[in-house]
Scaffold this motif. Structure first.
Motif, PDB file in Angstrom:
ATOM      1  N   SER A  77       0.837  -1.200   0.000  1.00  0.00           N
ATOM      2  CA  SER A  77       0.000   0.000   0.000  1.00  0.00           C
ATOM      3  C   SER A  77       0.874   1.253   0.000  1.00  0.00           C
ATOM      4  N   PHE A  78       0.376   2.279  -0.636  1.00  0.00           N
ATOM      5  CA  PHE A  78       1.093   3.559  -0.692  1.00  0.00           C
ATOM      6  C   PHE A  78       0.802   4.325   0.586  1.00  0.00           C
ATOM      7  N   GLU A  79       1.821   4.550   1.390  1.00  0.00           N
ATOM      8  CA  GLU A  79       1.653   5.243   2.659  1.00  0.00           C
ATOM      9  C   GLU A  79       1.768   6.757   2.471  1.00  0.00           C
ATOM     10  N   ASP A  80       1.120   7.503   3.366  1.00  0.00           N
ATOM     11  CA  ASP A  80       1.087   8.965   3.234  1.00  0.00           C
ATOM     12  C   ASP A  80       2.482   9.584   3.252  1.00  0.00           C
ATOM     13  N   LYS A  81       3.391   9.010   4.049  1.00  0.00           N
ATOM     14  CA  LYS A  81       4.737   9.579   4.124  1.00  0.00           C
ATOM     15  C   LYS A  81       5.473   9.487   2.786  1.00  0.00           C
TER      16      LYS A  81
ATOM     17  N   HIS B 243       8.623  13.186  -3.567  1.00  0.00           N
ATOM     18  CA  HIS B 243       8.708  14.616  -3.940  1.00  0.00           C
ATOM     19  C   HIS B 243       7.441  15.087  -4.646  1.00  0.00           C
ATOM     20  N   ILE B 244       6.311  14.600  -4.160  1.00  0.00           N
ATOM     21  CA  ILE B 244       5.013  15.009  -4.696  1.00  0.00           C
ATOM     22  C   ILE B 244       4.484  16.237  -3.954  1.00  0.00           C
ATOM     23  N   VAL B 245       4.848  16.370  -2.685  1.00  0.00           N
ATOM     24  CA  VAL B 245       4.414  17.502  -1.867  1.00  0.00           C
ATOM     25  C   VAL B 245       5.636  18.111  -1.191  1.00  0.00           C
TER      26      VAL B 245
END
Length: 505
Positions: free
Chosen positions: A190-194, A200-202
């Protein structure tokens, strides 16, 4: 004689060796050097713009003392000229680029070589005549950088890229379901928020980077679009019907890739034939090559070019995949050996994300892979080799249709027993590509001959299957099977689940 390295960026001349070419042979390779008859003192811009251009592009050499006819004229006072050049570079070029000057003799005449190295503090401006301009080397000319090119030079000077910059869009306002779905599919995790930060999306202030804005489900980057068209014929002017299919896509770059691949699949065909142990497929286009070209176009395009998008144009004989922006280093891809091109990523953040998602490799071997996949096809011929083209504003991949025109030439790819069966039926066929379908039944057009071969091989073959294999339309197949029936070669028995009866002559 003066020696300069062939085919590479100029290096210190004193280090050059015997396998380098002499200056007389170098003249004409205008992309890496410029020649001047004299050191123009009143119109210094005439040669200083080349200094700016070389520093902003790949570097180069200015040769003073050679005229337009490539004759060595020489300089009368080469030492004084060299001092003047050095002074004007310090006065008029900002920042000052790294240069070397060399005085050489050819036929007892002195010439001056000014070697300008590729700069790292771009842009390098020419400041004079009440203007401040940055120049680029395009083919054999030094041209003023436009607004977009100037932005690229600024980013290069900061060792930065468009996709790494922070945007004006808040991260909380966008969804990333396409990213999470692909990550789960590729990694089984799963893709985690961190990970939004490690990808480098945010940024640290909660704003999307430009890469993040391009990846987002509903991408707010207007130029992040893909236009796909299946044209009628060999050009964009097909006649009564210009195009058979077209779509415009906008959204996450992940969606653009999938939509583009789906469009290509539904507008291309694969021919096949049986072998004793398997079925041999012969596609019009190689899926791995088209996918690689599309990935490269989406990832390496110039997103600072507003009002332009990636295009996939499918013609009868070829597919062209276009992306805005030429080679990152200013060179022309058609002048280079694909096998030895160093990987240069215009959008390194996007490239890294696509690598993590399994869409591309870090090594940057995409162009070689496109050719490699073509070469290993059963129906590949040397004239069907992919072609790459770039200039100041574009990069284009031309992928030939492997089945165009000769339709795999059944004379080359046929089962020997098909022709035997034709002879067994004693049709007395005379093959004539120029004959009309209303001609005597002793002649067949090329399409009729190919269709008859397939029917003899498999009397239960359908008209749709004939169309898929021969790359002809259903209407054309129907017209040709009717002509074969009228000429007394075949007869249809039954309807949908029927078969073709081979008639004896």
């Amino acid at each position: 004689k003066v020696y300069i390295k062939r085919g590479c960026m100029p290096v210190a001349l004193q280090e050059l060796k015997d396998d380098y070419m002499d200056i007389e042979n170098l003249i004409g390779e205008v992309t890496t050097y410029d020649k001047k008859q004299a050191v123009e003192k009143r119109k210094v811009k005439s040669w200083l713009k080349s200094v700016s251009a070389f520093a902003n592009t790949l570097g180069g050499i200015l040769i003073f003392g050679i005229d337009d006819e490539d004759q060595v004229i020489g300089l009368e006072n080469v030492k004084k000229d060299s001092e003047f050049i050095s002074q004007k570079i310090k006065e008029r070029i900002d920042p000052i680029p790294q240069t070397n000057m060399h005085i050489k003799q050819i036929n007892d005449k002195n010439i001056l070589l000014l070697e300008v190295f590729k700069g790292e503090e771009t842009p390098y401006y020419y400041a004079g005549d009440n203007v401040m301009e940055a120049y680029l080397r395009i083919d054999n000319e030094s041209v003023v950088a436009n607004a977009t090119e100037l932005k690229r030079l600024v980013l290069r000077g900061k060792n930065s890229s468009f996709d790494s910059l922070s945007s004006v869009y808040r991260f909380d306002d966008f969804a990333f379901s396409k990213l999470k779905e692909r990550f789960k599919q590729w990694t089984q995790k799963s893709f985690e928020d961190k990970m939004f930060y490690s990808f480098h999306i945010v940024d640290a202030n909660g704003y999307l980077t430009n890469a993040g804005a391009i990846i987002a489900d509903e991408s707010p980057i207007y130029q992040n679009r893909l236009f796909c068209t299946r044209w009628n014929g060999l050009t964009k002017a097909g006649g009564i019907i210009d195009a058979f299919d077209s779509d415009e896509y906008h959204g996450s770059i992940i969606s653009l890739l999938r939509d583009g691949e789906d469009f290509i699949k539904r507008n291309t065909k694969t021919m096949w034939k049986k072998s004793p142990f398997s079925r041999i497929e012969m596609p019009e286009y190689v899926y791995q090559s088209t996918s690689e070209a599309l990935v490269n176009a989406l990832i390496h395009r110039d997103y600072m070019t507003i009002g332009s998008e990636v295009h996939v144009d499918i013609f009868d004989d070829r597919m062209e995949i276009y992306s805005p922006g030429g080679m990152l280093n200013g060179s022309s891809i058609q002048d280079l050996d694909i096998r030895y091109i160093a990987s240069k990523r215009r959008n390194p953040v996007l490239a890294d994300i696509f690598n993590r998602l399994g869409f591309m490799e870090r090594q940057g071997s995409g162009l070689s892979k496109i050719i490699h996949e073509y070469e290993h096809q059963k129906n590949f011929k040397e004239e069907k080799r992919p072609v790459f083209y770039s200039d100041r504003t574009q990069f284009r991949v031309i992928l030939p249709n492997l089945n165009y025109q000769d339709m795999i030439q059944y004379e080359e790819y046929h089962y020997p027993d098909i022709d035997t069966k034709i002879h067994e039926h004693d049709f007395g066929i005379k093959f004539d590509t120029n004959c009309d379908t209303n001609d005597t039944n002793q002649h067949l057009t090329q399409n009729e001959y190919h269709i008859l071969k397939l029917i003899i091989e498999n009397p239960h073959i359908t008209q749709k299957q004939l169309a898929d294999i021969t790359c002809l339309s259903i209407a054309t197949v129907k017209r040709n099977t009717k002509a074969l029936a009228d000429k007394g070669y075949i007869k249809r028995i039954g309807s949908t689940k029927g078969y073709w009866l081979i008639l004896e002559s």
